[in-house]
Design an enzyme around this catalytic site. Structure first.
Site, short mmCIF file in Angstrom:
data_model
loop_
_atom_site.label_atom_id
_atom_site.label_comp_id
_atom_site.label_asym_id
_atom_site.label_seq_id
_atom_site.Cartn_x
_atom_site.Cartn_y
_atom_site.Cartn_z
N VAL A 26 0.82 -1.22 0.00
CA VAL A 26 0.00 0.00 0.00
C VAL A 26 0.86 1.27 0.00
CG1 VAL A 26 -2.00 -1.05 1.11
CG2 VAL A 26 -0.24 0.02 2.52
N GLY A 27 2.19 1.10 0.06
CA GLY A 27 3.07 2.26 -0.01
C GLY A 27 3.73 2.60 1.31
N LYS A 45 13.43 -1.26 9.71
CA LYS A 45 12.42 -2.28 9.41
C LYS A 45 12.87 -3.56 10.10
CE LYS A 45 9.48 -4.40 6.04
NZ LYS A 45 8.60 -4.04 4.93
N GLU A 113 9.13 0.60 10.33
CA GLU A 113 8.17 0.07 9.36
C GLU A 113 7.85 -1.39 9.63
OE1 GLU A 113 7.59 -0.80 4.57
OE2 GLU A 113 9.34 0.34 5.24
N GLY A 114 6.56 -1.69 9.72
CA GLY A 114 6.14 -3.07 9.86
C GLY A 114 6.11 -3.79 8.53
N GLY A 116 3.53 -5.72 6.01
CA GLY A 116 2.13 -5.95 5.74
C GLY A 116 1.23 -5.17 6.69
N PRO A 197 -0.06 11.34 -4.08
CA PRO A 197 -0.56 11.00 -5.42
C PRO A 197 0.44 10.14 -6.18
CG PRO A 197 0.37 13.20 -5.42
CD PRO A 197 0.46 12.71 -4.00
#
Length: 230
Positions: A26-27, A45, A113-114, A116, A197
């Site tokens: 999802v970014g 991460k 950052e996780g 998923g 965007p």
């Protein structure tokens, strides 16, 4: 039954945010780079999977930042299969225990950052939502802007609310959708921090431009609270 967790804040407090998403791809990594740039933050991460087919997210963030001003801490665990950490570790015969995770030391705030979404398994007892609670950091939730995002995002917000995990805000990724933004703010009772965007070229210059739109971290931290559903 899960073993009660001692939040990271009761051992060695961290400053920063935990970035998770409503789904995979999802970014989150792009948003993590934007947040690092906006706040002068370091990046980590803990669990990296899928390295058999592509470069890791740490390398991606390094390329997007193109700066030595940020420390990019290496993953605590790297797995080749493009699966949840728990599943990938079983294939590679690696033992997984989230409570044994050692958080890096940083003088700057950290963007963690996780992998998923919130219910991706880490080991036999813990999922990403447990990691967010254990780190004792507010969450930035990355979501798509397109069809389906209302359901996926509200379910994620409800999960955070039930666990009492503070939310810093939502970042919507994709073509602007005023209707979906309004619905998420109305039914979720949360603010959208930014809308990212689609861009023709994602590079350090683009990341810097997008980072300029992000509010200061201190101001956001002072308002972070678990999502509230009427």
């Amino acid at each position: 039954m899960k073993t009660p967790l001692t939040p990271q804040a009761q051992r060695r407090p961290l400053q920063g945010v935990f970035v998770t998403g409503t789904d995979t791809d999802v970014g989150k990594t792009t948003v993590s780079a934007i947040l690092c740039k906006a706040w002068g933050a370091d990046y980590w991460k803990p669990y990296q999977t899928g390295t058999a087919n592509q470069v890791g997210d740490t390398e991606t963030v390094a390329a997007l930042l193109a700066s030595t001003a940020h420390t990019l801490h290496p993953p605590a665990c790297t797995l080749r299969a493009p699966l949840a950490p728990w599943a990938a570790a079983r294939i590679e015969r690696q033992a997984m225990d989230m409570t044994a995770l050692q958080t890096p030391t940083s003088q700057a705030p950290m963007v963690i950052e996780g992998a998923g979404g919130l219910y991706v398994p880490i080991d036999e007892r813990h999922m990403m939502i447990d990691l967010a609670a254990w780190l004792a950091l507010p969450v930035v939730l990355v979501t798509r802007s397109t069809l389906g995002t209302i359901n996926h995002t509200l379910l994620s917000l409800h999960a955070l609310s039930r666990r009492g995990i503070p939310l810093l805000g939502i970042v919507m990724n994709g073509p602007p959708s005023p209707g979906n933004r309004h619905a998420l703010q109305h039914f979720g009772g949360v603010e959208v921090l930014a809308e990212i965007p689609a861009v023709a070229q994602l590079d350090a210059e683009t990341i810097a431009a997008l980072a300029s739109r992000i509010p200061p971290l201190d101001a956001l931290l002072s308002q972070a609270a678990p999502p509230h559903f009427a």
